[in-house]
Enzyme design. Structure first.
Site, mmCIF file in Angstrom:
data_model
loop_
_atom_site.group_PDB
_atom_site.id
_atom_site.type_symbol
_atom_site.label_atom_id
_atom_site.label_comp_id
_atom_site.label_asym_id
_atom_site.label_seq_id
_atom_site.Cartn_x
_atom_site.Cartn_y
_atom_site.Cartn_z
ATOM 1 N N ALA A 55 -3.864 7.909 -4.863
ATOM 2 C CA ALA A 55 -2.472 7.480 -4.980
ATOM 3 C C ALA A 55 -2.501 6.000 -5.374
ATOM 4 O O ALA A 55 -2.474 5.114 -4.520
ATOM 5 C CB ALA A 55 -1.751 7.676 -3.652
ATOM 6 N N GLY A 62 0.833 -1.210 0.000
ATOM 7 C CA GLY A 62 0.000 0.000 0.000
ATOM 8 C C GLY A 62 0.858 1.246 0.000
ATOM 9 O O GLY A 62 2.049 1.185 -0.319
ATOM 10 N N ASN A 63 0.260 2.363 0.321
ATOM 11 C CA ASN A 63 1.034 3.602 0.468
ATOM 12 C C ASN A 63 0.391 4.472 1.542
ATOM 13 O O ASN A 63 -0.657 4.113 2.088
ATOM 14 C CB ASN A 63 1.176 4.329 -0.878
ATOM 15 C CG ASN A 63 -0.162 4.755 -1.439
ATOM 16 O OD1 ASN A 63 -0.858 5.591 -0.874
ATOM 17 N ND2 ASN A 63 -0.548 4.148 -2.571
ATOM 18 N N PHE A 64 1.004 5.598 1.849
ATOM 19 C CA PHE A 64 0.583 6.405 3.003
ATOM 20 C C PHE A 64 -0.576 7.366 2.741
ATOM 21 O O PHE A 64 -0.908 8.173 3.594
ATOM 22 C CB PHE A 64 1.781 7.199 3.549
ATOM 23 C CG PHE A 64 2.839 6.325 4.164
ATOM 24 C CD1 PHE A 64 2.539 5.516 5.243
ATOM 25 C CD2 PHE A 64 4.129 6.302 3.657
ATOM 26 C CE1 PHE A 64 3.499 4.705 5.818
ATOM 27 C CE2 PHE A 64 5.103 5.496 4.219
ATOM 28 C CZ PHE A 64 4.786 4.688 5.311
#
Ligand code: C5P
Length: 213
Positions: free
Chosen positions: A89, A21-23
């Site tokens: 994102a 995943g990402n932030f």
């Protein structure tokens, strides 16, 4: 206007319990959805996995998890909209294969092969009609403006919102953001640090002014 907004990260499954995943928290995209809805637009909010609630009669929320699911949702709904703001994102890579069982730790190196995901923005840019307006985001760490302009052309955006990781208190997780708006015409607008709600107001006013919808 009917406006599609993508928000949040995507999760790419590795096995039944793990993902890449990402932030991204989705705060910017949700602020955009709220502002669009308050201004009496109909909003289709396509959200990746986020810890946010939103309730408004003008908002239809569609929850997705992976880049592939977000791609399918955007391809289904974008043709029915006047504009899209792609704020998510999206993961650029996803595991080539997803393990059926939890991968066991054997104390050894683990190599996971990744394949590129579909570029949702590029696909939306390809099917965009004359009457539709497409806005994207760019988060850059170097050569910000030239990279953002290149991205806008490649993906056929009408406008790109640039936020830099070099700016303090802007970007992932913060309640504030500092943006530069670049239009297809090349005009640039620099904004000071503001709350994400205020930033959303600025972005939406560009969408409404610049689009023909
Ligand atoms: O190329 P980059 O990922 O930096 O481009 C950012 C813009 O493209 C954002 O608007 C983002 O939502 C969109 N994007 C997308 N699908 C991808 C990758 C990026 O829609 N697979």
């Amino acid at each position: 206007m009917k406006i599609l907004i993508t928000a949040g990260p995507t999760y790419e499954r590795i096995d039944p319990v793990r993902f890449i995943g990402n932030f991204s928290t989705g705060k910017m995209g949700f602020a955009l959805a709220e502002v669009c809805a308050e201004k009496k637009n109909e909003v289709i909010l396509i959200a990746g996995p986020v810890q946010l609630n939103i309730e408004h009669k003008n908002i239809t929320r569609i929850d997705v998890q992976s880049a592939e699911q977000m791609y399918e949702a955007v391809m289904e709904y974008f043709p029915k909209c006047d504009a899209a703001i792609l704020c998510a994102a999206v993961a650029d890579f996803t595991p080539k294969t997803v393990a059926n069982q939890k991968i066991k730790s054997r104390g050894e190196e683990l190599i996971i092969k990744l394949k590129p995901t579909k570029d949702i923005a590029e696909a939306a840019g390809k099917i965009k009609t004359e009457k539709q307006f497409l806005a994207g985001f760019a988060l850059e760490t170097n050569h910000e403006e030239s990279n953002a302009m290149g991205k806008m052309q490649r993906k056929n955006f009408d406008m790109i919102v640039l936020n830099s990781l070099n700016d303090k208190e802007a970007g992932f997780g913060y309640d504030t953001n500092k943006i530069t708006v670049i239009l297809k015409s090349g005009e640039k607008y620099y904004f000071p640090l503001k709350t994400k709600k205020e930033v959303a107001e600025d972005i939406v006013s560009f969408v409404r002014r610049t689009s023909r919808g």
